[in-house]
Scaffold this motif. Structure first.
Motif: not given
Length: 891
Positions: A58, A60, A138, A252
């Motif tokens: 993921t 970030s 990201h 976000r």
């Protein structure tokens, strides 16, 4: 089935192909909270079922500067031999070292990238791989480079790559996305927000209650849907959870969108956000940020979908920053020529009005708000302007406007401003019109000395300007009808030749009421009152006009003509959110119902008036609803219910106003019903003395002589009672049917038995025409007794039934009980005994001496002897020991 499940169906086939050795790529896009992460989680679970090995990572924002961070997540749990894992870790370390040393990622040794990808491809040779990277936008640039390298080399390998990213934002223009999306084995999958059916499915059993609202306020955003459901089930309205979800979505979307969200929250609508925030970027950047928020379901028509969302975003701002932005917004709105309420709204939120243009904006916004019934907003604007203004003359003008505005909510609130306005008057900062307003407010609150001082200052102002002259001309008849004892202190001015429409109506309306109170009603005055009401609305200047015209109609012989007008204005006051006006109109409605004989409704309206505005805020005007409540309570026999109002302290200055007359009458009637005719007589005579002194002695207003006559009859002073009744009859005009009928009823009570029936029948015609059901019920009761006395027992029986039915309809319980007693053969007392004779006979039967009876009933010993003589004759006894024992029960 929502988009997540549809996306899953779309990805199953490419995964199967990858397991079969044909590499595939999927780029999952969509707005915030469209289910992208859920889809990546589901496909990873499905990969296990298909025999593939899922490797997940993921991206970030906090780790986007960590070289090869996302690739490290993917390889960290990969099932590698120790030697290969050690080599892989060495490659990751070397790649990170080079980038941290300042080398451009594009110049990182291709061997490192190739080696890292080779590890993954070799792993895929042993077992098919599913590699998912959520929020790939990201991911650090080095990891993106490796993933793009891998994407170009998996076409004939057992690997499926699945990436997720938002479908709005600068990431869509990066080399990584361009490189991945152009691969022939890449499939784009775009997820959208929930449809109404999707929202209902997510809400489950709560869909029938909240489905439509949730879909409207969430735009189908799954995060907002879940938060709204929590709020609605807990409180029934969007609240904290919804606000937190909105903030989560804004964060976000990135810092640029977050700044635009702050600007939008301050302005409330799309506009000069970039100018407000002082951004160097063009409006296009802000426009794209707003587009991103709209795509996330946060906006509708460029605005937040609910005030709770806007409030949550504003709360994120530091207080100092929020104040600064609102002040800046006010400046921009003023510079751009925005409406006064927009400018004033920002000034209010900034608690700032120091600029020269700010006061004007606040005053104009208050004027507009009052016109549109935004009284609370107008009060806030004026309070800010009053605090900020340093020009004493202008501050006094603002203070006067503030008093008028606060009066519409609660007349007690402006009392705090009166001292300041009085001081401004002494300093010469108050104009003539403002001075009249101040005098009225002081009189309302019972500050008579200050009011007289203000009126004296008015006399010292010299020749008034046209506006002040018009206000004074309107004030004179108003004072004459309401504060007659202060009228001599008001400067005399002529009526302007062509007064403004509102002023002209006020003058005409107050004149009509004053004429009715002085001379009684006439056809012309009644027509004039209705004509005035026909052209009125309850705006900020016409309440006095409406009130005086309604009272003029109420004090006529047909008060019912005022009822529909009053009901219409009460409804308008409710719609305009003007509780002060609603209370004053309810007090008038109570008077109308009382004069129609609807006692319970009259008491209800009077109590409602005192509930809407507390008694302490009514000032001297409290005598109006209090008087009506006491009158209705006395007639209904509810003495205990009325004791709190009876004992309520009232302003001493009230007895210098028309309201004091109403209060004295109500107090007297309650005393009379409670068996204190002496005290009642004093109340009625005080009322009459004031009415005579002020030349307000119109019977349609208060027929005080008849009240006093009833008290005298109770005291045995029938001769004096008869004199007052005849005097009242001589003062009744042809239109005073109601009062004339009541007077004839009392005249019959002090006349010979044979004279009573014809007098009462004449009164019946008048009272029936006058429409007062309570007075008519009392007359029927007296006529019943008179018919019995002359031997017309059959007629008396029929009349008693009618009287009893009407008394019950009016809720006149004492009258109902009296009729029942007179119909009770066991009562032992003939119907022809008067109430006064009953009281004396009861005490005599209980063994009291004549002196004790006189003391208890506030009458003379001689009067007691006269009563007993008549009682002995009517009961056919010769001494008090022969009086029937049932007399005590009757009394």
């Amino acid at each position: 089935m929502d988009d997540t499940h549809e996306g899953m169906a779309t990805l199953r086939a490419p995964l199967a192909e990858a397991v079969a050795g044909k590499g595939r790529i999927a780029m999952v896009t969509g707005a915030v909270a469209t289910g992208k992460s859920d889809l990546l989680y589901l496909i990873a679970e499905h990969a296990l079922d298909e025999g593939a090995l899922p490797l997940t990572a993921t991206g970030s924002p906090a780790e986007s500067g960590l070289p090869l961070g996302v690739l490290s997540q993917l390889l960290h749990h990969a099932p590698l031999p120790d030697e290969q894992r050690s080599a892989m870790l060495g490659l990751l370390h070397e790649g990170a070292r080079r980038q941290l040393a300042g080398e451009s990622i594009e110049h990182v040794d291709a061997q490192i990238v190739d080696a890292l990808c080779a590890v993954l491809l070799e792993l895929a040779g042993r077992r098919p791989l599913l590699i998912t990277v959520d929020d790939v936008h990201h991911a650090d640039r080095a990891s993106q480079l490796c993933l793009a390298y891998l994407a170009r080399r998996i076409r004939f390998a057992g690997v499926m790559l699945v990436f997720s990213a938002p479908d709005h934002g600068p990431h869509l223009r990066t080399l990584f996305h361009t490189d991945v999306l152009r691969q022939p084995h890449c499939r784009p999958v775009r997820l959208t927000h929930l449809s109404r059916a999707g929202v209902d499915a997510r809400l489950g059993d709560a869909a029938h209650r909240f489905g439509a609202l949730v879909h409207t306020l969430s735009g189908g955003n799954r995060l907002l849907v879940d938060a709204l459901l929590e709020d609605l089930q807990a409180t029934g309205a969007p609240g904290d959870r919804y606000g937190e979800a909105v903030l989560a979505c804004v964060r976000r979307l990135g810092p640029c969108v977050q700044e635009a969200a702050y600007g939008l929250a301050v302005l409330g609508e799309p506009g000069s956000i970039s100018r407000l925030l002082g951004l160097g970027e063009s409006e296009a950047v802000v426009a794209k940020s707003l587009q991103a928020m709209a795509g996330a379901g946060l906006l509708d028509g460029g605005r937040f979908r609910h005030e709770a969302a806007r409030s949550a975003v504003l709360a994120e701002l530091d207080a100092a920053d929020r104040i600064h932005l609102h002040r800046r917004a006010a400046e921009l709105a003023h510079r751009d020529g925005a409406s006064a309420d927009v400018v004033a709204g920002h000034l209010l939120r900034a608690s700032h009005a120091g600029d020269p243009w700010a006061l004007s904006a606040l005053e104009e916004a208050a004027r507009l708000a009052l016109r549109e019934d935004g009284v609370e907003s107008a009060i806030e604007y004026l309070r800010l302007a009053w605090r900020a203004c340093d020009d004493e003359r202008r501050r006094a003008r603002i203070g006067t406007a503030l008093v008028r505005a606060e009066w519409r909510i609660d007349p007690g609130t402006p009392a705090g401003h009166l001292a300041g306005l009085t001081d401004a008057l002494h300093k010469g900062h108050l104009g003539g019109g403002e001075t009249v307003v101040l005098a009225k407010a002081l009189l309302w609150h019972g500050h008579t000395r200050d009011a007289l001082d203000v009126l004296d200052r008015l006399n010292e102002l010299g020749e008034p300007d046209p506006e002040t002259a018009a206000e004074l001309a309107a004030a004179r008849p108003w004072f004459r009808a309401l504060y007659p004892s202060f009228l001599p202190h008001l400067p005399e001015v002529g009526v302007p030749a062509a007064p403004a429409l509102g002023v002209g109506r006020r003058i005409q309306s107050a004149d009509v009421l004053a004429d009715v109170l002085t001379d009684g009603p006439g056809d012309e005055t009644m027509a004039a009152a209705e004509h005035i009401l026909r052209g009125c609305r309850l705006d900020e200047v016409t309440m006095d006009t409406v009130e005086t015209a309604l009272l003029a109609l109420t004090y006529t012989d047909r008060p019912g003509r005022a009822a529909p007008w009053c009901d219409a204005f009460i409804a308008e006051a409710e719609a305009r959110r003007a509780p002060s006006r609603q209370a004053r109109l309810s007090a008038i409605r109570a008077e109308i119902r009382l004069r129609e004989g609807d006692l319970a409704a009259a008491a209800g309206d009077a109590r409602r008036a005192l509930e809407i505005i507390p008694a302490g805020s009514w000032g001297v005007a409290v005598g109006g609803p209090l008087g009506t409540l006491l009158l209705a309570g006395a007639a209904m026999g509810r003495l205990d219910d009325c004791l709190p109002e009876f004992n309520l302290p009232v302003p001493e200055a009230m007895l210098e106003t028309r309201y004091g007359l109403q209060y004295l009458r109500g107090k007297g009637r309650l005393n009379l019903t409670a068996g204190h005719p002496g005290q009642a007589l004093r109340d009625f005579r005080s009322c009459g003395e004031l009415m005579t002194r002020w030349d307000l002695d119109a019977p349609g207003f208060i027929a005080w002589r008849l009240d006093a006559a009833e008290a005298l009859i109770a005291l045995g002073e029938e001769e004096e009672a008869g004199r007052l009744v005849k005097e009242q009859l001589s003062r009744c005009g042809p239109r005073s049917r109601r009062v004339r009928g009541s007077a004839l009823r009392l005249l019959a009570a002090v006349s010979e038995v044979r004279q009573r029936p014809p007098l009462l029948r004449q009164a019946a015609d008048l009272l029936q025409e006058g429409g007062d059901r309570y007075e008519y019920a009392r007359l029927l009761a007296d006529l019943t007794e008179a018919c019995h006395a002359v031997g017309e027992h059959r007629r008396a029986g029929m009349l008693r039934q009618r009287a009893r039915a009407m008394a019950r309809e009016c809720h006149a319980e004492p009258l109902v009980q009296a009729l029942a007693r007179r119909d009770d053969p066991g009562a032992g007392v003939p119907a022809q005994l008067s109430d006064a004779e009953h009281r004396v006979a009861r005490l005599a039967a209980e063994g009291h001496t004549n002196l004790e009876i006189a003391t208890r009933l506030y009458i003379t010993v001689s009067t007691v002897e006269q009563h007993l003589t008549r009682v002995f004759r009517k009961l056919n006894v010769s001494r008090r020991t022969e009086l029937p024992a049932t007399l005590a029960r009757v009394g």
